[in-house]
Design a protein around this motif. Structure first.
Motif, short mmCIF file in Angstrom:
data_model
loop_
_atom_site.label_atom_id
_atom_site.label_comp_id
_atom_site.label_asym_id
_atom_site.label_seq_id
_atom_site.Cartn_x
_atom_site.Cartn_y
_atom_site.Cartn_z
N ALA A 26 0.83 -1.20 0.00
CA ALA A 26 0.00 0.00 0.00
C ALA A 26 0.86 1.25 0.00
O ALA A 26 0.56 2.24 -0.70
N ILE A 27 1.94 1.23 0.75
CA ILE A 27 2.84 2.39 0.79
C ILE A 27 3.52 2.58 -0.56
O ILE A 27 3.60 3.70 -1.09
N SER A 86 1.03 3.98 -3.01
CA SER A 86 0.70 5.38 -2.73
C SER A 86 1.85 6.31 -3.13
O SER A 86 1.62 7.49 -3.41
N ARG A 90 0.95 7.68 -6.24
CA ARG A 90 -0.26 8.53 -6.20
C ARG A 90 -1.41 7.89 -6.99
O ARG A 90 -2.05 8.53 -7.81
N LEU A 115 -6.80 1.58 -4.60
CA LEU A 115 -6.00 0.37 -4.45
C LEU A 115 -6.93 -0.83 -4.35
O LEU A 115 -7.92 -0.80 -3.62
N HIS A 130 -5.74 1.79 3.99
CA HIS A 130 -6.04 3.20 3.70
C HIS A 130 -5.21 4.10 4.62
O HIS A 130 -4.67 5.12 4.18
N ARG A 160 -2.28 3.53 5.79
CA ARG A 160 -0.90 3.60 5.30
C ARG A 160 -0.78 4.67 4.19
O ARG A 160 0.22 5.38 4.12
N THR A 161 -1.80 4.76 3.33
CA THR A 161 -1.74 5.77 2.26
C THR A 161 -1.85 7.18 2.84
O THR A 161 -1.22 8.11 2.34
N ASN A 175 1.36 8.21 4.30
CA ASN A 175 2.33 8.46 3.24
C ASN A 175 2.01 9.74 2.46
O ASN A 175 2.68 10.04 1.47
#
Length: 264
Positions: free
Chosen positions: A65-66, A69, A72, A76, A100, A102-103, A106
């Motif tokens: 996820a990171i 992200s 951009r 996901l 979510h 994690r995004t 970030n």
């Protein structure tokens, strides 16, 4: 400049179907609606579909996820239904919220769709109370999937476990076999057929045939994931050739999505 939606996919390392069927459906969407999509994946290590390996794989999803992200992406999709369902009741909600998060951490907030959550949500969208299910998993994992679906308020009236342990072989299963498999099942009392409770088992080419043969709406994990992604992006859910859920009839019946950013 025409806008482009960036689709992020968190994919088991041995998965070959998520990155073919979902782009195929979104490509059909583009032809009808003039939308544009790009596809970006991050992989979690998994070769054999067994509970211990699935749990180890899931622990890599935060990293994925990171990574996505960083690109951009606008949404996901977590592409392993059984990994989520084998961990425990309601885990798709926990996973979606954590990933979510994690995004957000970030600096690139994006909604997260899991194929597990997308499938159970889709069954509620079409108001299916009873379903017949085809899954490629061994019988114990298939039972976990059945239990998970039933915990979400949908009765499984009949099921077939194809017992394919090697995830590469799941991706090589011929979708032309699926209509015959469903024909041998009791679908009379089902409101819908889940033709593939797995985003790795190909099914898209057989959806229309099974709908025609059974007279029932047919949903797959990949179709449900595509529907959830389109709703998260606030786009029409009309996609030709992908069955009742993506007919456009259910545009306004999804759970309200988080706002997604759009890139030019």
């Amino acid at each position: 400049m025409q806008r482009v939606f960036r689709i992020g996919q968190i994919v088991p390392s041995s998965n070959t179907t998520m990155e073919t069927e979902i782009p195929a459906m979104l490509g059909a969407h583009a032809l009808v609606h003039g939308t544009r999509f790009t596809f970006h994946s991050s992989r979690m290590r998994m070769k054999t579909v067994k509970k211990e390996e699935l749990a180890a794989m899931d622990s890599e999803s935060d990293r994925c996820a990171i990574e996505l992200s960083d690109a951009r992406v606008d949404v996901l999709g977590y592409a392993c239904l059984v990994a989520i369902m084998s961990i425990g009741k309601s885990y798709h909600r926990i996973s979606q919220e954590r990933l979510h998060g994690r995004t957000v951490e970030n600096g690139a907030p994006a909604p997260v769709v899991t194929s597990a959550g997308a499938l159970v949500d889709a069954l509620h969208v079409i108001k299916a109370k009873r379903v017949a299910v085809v899954a490629p998993y061994m019988k114990p994992l298939t039972q976990l999937v059945i239990d998970y679906i039933e915990q979400e308020g949908v009765k499984v009236t009949d099921s077939r476990a194809l017992e394919i342990p090697d995830n590469i072989q799941v991706g090589r299963h011929d979708p032309a076999r699926l209509p015959g498999i469903v024909a041998a099942m009791n679908v009379k009392d089902a409101d819908a057929v889940v033709l593939s409770a797995c985003v790795q088992m190909p099914s898209l080419p057989s959806i229309a045939e099974v709908e025609a043969r059974t007279g029932k709406p047919v949903i797959t994990a990949a179709v449900a994931t595509t529907y959830a992604m389109l709703r998260a992006l606030n786009l029409s859910t009309r996609v030709p050739g992908a069955g009742a859920l993506l007919s456009g009839a259910f545009d306004d019946q999804a759970i309200a999505p988080r706002a997604a950013s759009v890139h030019a």
